[in-house]
Design a protein around this motif. Sequence first.
Motif, mmCIF file in Angstrom:
data_model
loop_
_atom_site.group_PDB
_atom_site.id
_atom_site.type_symbol
_atom_site.label_atom_id
_atom_site.label_comp_id
_atom_site.label_asym_id
_atom_site.label_seq_id
_atom_site.Cartn_x
_atom_site.Cartn_y
_atom_site.Cartn_z
ATOM 1 N N SER A 22 0.800 -1.223 0.000
ATOM 2 C CA SER A 22 0.000 0.000 0.000
ATOM 3 C C SER A 22 0.834 1.274 0.000
ATOM 4 N N SER A 23 2.110 1.200 0.354
ATOM 5 C CA SER A 23 2.930 2.410 0.387
ATOM 6 C C SER A 23 4.398 2.036 0.361
ATOM 7 N N CYS A 24 5.256 3.053 0.509
ATOM 8 C CA CYS A 24 6.695 2.783 0.495
ATOM 9 C C CYS A 24 7.181 2.193 1.810
ATOM 10 N N SER A 25 6.264 1.666 2.606
ATOM 11 C CA SER A 25 6.669 0.871 3.758
ATOM 12 C C SER A 25 6.965 -0.554 3.317
ATOM 13 N N ASP A 26 6.916 -0.819 2.014
ATOM 14 C CA ASP A 26 7.265 -2.129 1.459
ATOM 15 C C ASP A 26 8.663 -2.522 1.951
ATOM 16 N N LEU A 27 8.750 -3.642 2.678
ATOM 17 C CA LEU A 27 10.003 -3.975 3.362
ATOM 18 C C LEU A 27 11.120 -4.349 2.402
ATOM 19 N N THR A 28 10.803 -5.019 1.282
ATOM 20 C CA THR A 28 11.844 -5.391 0.324
ATOM 21 C C THR A 28 12.494 -4.146 -0.253
ATOM 22 N N LEU A 29 11.673 -3.172 -0.622
ATOM 23 C CA LEU A 29 12.197 -1.913 -1.161
ATOM 24 C C LEU A 29 12.998 -1.180 -0.084
ATOM 25 N N TYR A 30 12.468 -1.138 1.115
ATOM 26 C CA TYR A 30 13.163 -0.446 2.208
ATOM 27 C C TYR A 30 14.536 -1.062 2.453
ATOM 28 N N ARG A 31 14.585 -2.405 2.492
ATOM 29 C CA ARG A 31 15.862 -3.079 2.768
ATOM 30 C C ARG A 31 16.872 -2.829 1.653
ATOM 31 N N SER A 32 16.405 -2.849 0.394
ATOM 32 C CA SER A 32 17.345 -2.642 -0.714
ATOM 33 C C SER A 32 17.901 -1.219 -0.683
ATOM 34 N N LEU A 33 17.064 -0.241 -0.328
ATOM 35 C CA LEU A 33 17.543 1.137 -0.239
ATOM 36 C C LEU A 33 18.512 1.314 0.934
ATOM 37 N N ARG A 34 18.214 0.640 2.009
ATOM 38 C CA ARG A 34 18.999 0.830 3.231
ATOM 39 C C ARG A 34 20.436 0.323 3.081
ATOM 40 N N LYS A 35 20.662 -0.607 2.150
ATOM 41 C CA LYS A 35 22.013 -1.124 1.931
ATOM 42 C C LYS A 35 22.979 -0.027 1.500
ATOM 43 N N TYR A 36 22.439 1.081 0.989
ATOM 44 C CA TYR A 36 23.295 2.158 0.489
ATOM 45 C C TYR A 36 23.458 3.293 1.500
ATOM 46 N N ASP A 37 22.954 3.081 2.711
ATOM 47 C CA ASP A 37 23.178 4.053 3.782
ATOM 48 C C ASP A 37 24.630 3.993 4.243
ATOM 49 N N ALA A 38 25.147 5.123 4.717
ATOM 50 C CA ALA A 38 26.449 5.105 5.383
ATOM 51 C C ALA A 38 26.301 4.315 6.680
ATOM 52 N N PRO A 39 27.294 3.489 7.015
ATOM 53 C CA PRO A 39 27.159 2.687 8.243
ATOM 54 C C PRO A 39 27.074 3.565 9.489
ATOM 55 N N LYS A 40 26.207 3.155 10.414
ATOM 56 C CA LYS A 40 26.068 3.891 11.680
ATOM 57 C C LYS A 40 26.442 2.932 12.813
ATOM 58 N N GLU A 41 27.400 3.334 13.611
ATOM 59 C CA GLU A 41 27.818 2.480 14.716
ATOM 60 C C GLU A 41 26.698 2.336 15.734
ATOM 61 N N SER A 42 26.525 1.153 16.227
ATOM 62 C CA SER A 42 25.573 0.793 17.293
ATOM 63 C C SER A 42 24.108 0.890 16.880
ATOM 64 N N VAL A 43 23.809 1.335 15.634
ATOM 65 C CA VAL A 43 22.429 1.383 15.171
ATOM 66 C C VAL A 43 22.129 0.151 14.335
ATOM 67 N N HIS A 44 21.064 -0.551 14.687
ATOM 68 C CA HIS A 44 20.673 -1.779 13.994
ATOM 69 C C HIS A 44 19.156 -1.763 13.796
#
Length: 204
Positions: free
Chosen positions: A128-150
């Motif tokens: 129903s929206s961009c809360s689609d988890l597959t899309l979210y996970r694929s985008l998140r792979k390109y985030d800069a790493p954040k220490e201690s955040v999971h």
Amino acid sequence: MDKVTVLAQYLPPDAAPLIGRWIDYFKCEFKISRNRGTKFGDYRAPHLGKGHRISVNFDLNPYAFLVTTVHEFAHLHTWNEHKHKAKPHGTEWKNNFKKMMQPFFEKEVFPPDVKQAITSYLNNPAASSCSDLTLYRSLRKYDAPKESVHTVEKLPLKALFKLKDGRIFRKEEKLRKRYKCVEISTKRIYLFSPVAEVEVMPEA
């Protein structure tokens, strides 16, 4: 500094000129916003003398920034066509999102995995929206790493984690799509999205 130069600091550079043209064409107030933990972007329809307004969080990676921007412009375009008659993420919005994403597919601004996730999302009427988890996970792979955040889904069972407001929780079992978590101070139970970002607490 012109808007395209500013946008190119947040978007894939090849995408910035078209987004700049959309801002002008739709006479839209476009704001690069602070981080809002509950949403990546926002669209506001014309109201009380104000025109179209879109805001997107400043700290998204370029691909997530572009997907969010197109998502919000699709809301704007759908409002222009249907006003309040269309559902927020209904067929009309989905068709506009698909059409407005096409130029960026043609320019090949997305990595293959992100393009595939967007395509799958658009072909899945249940999402129903961009809360689609597959899309979210694929985008998140390109985030800069954040220490201690999971994300919650990556934590082991019974792990303790903290939110930005300081509250501490313990991860429990998964219930359908969300994880049951217990707030330590109140013993209340909350349900967390698998991809909610949290700070891991060190083990005592």
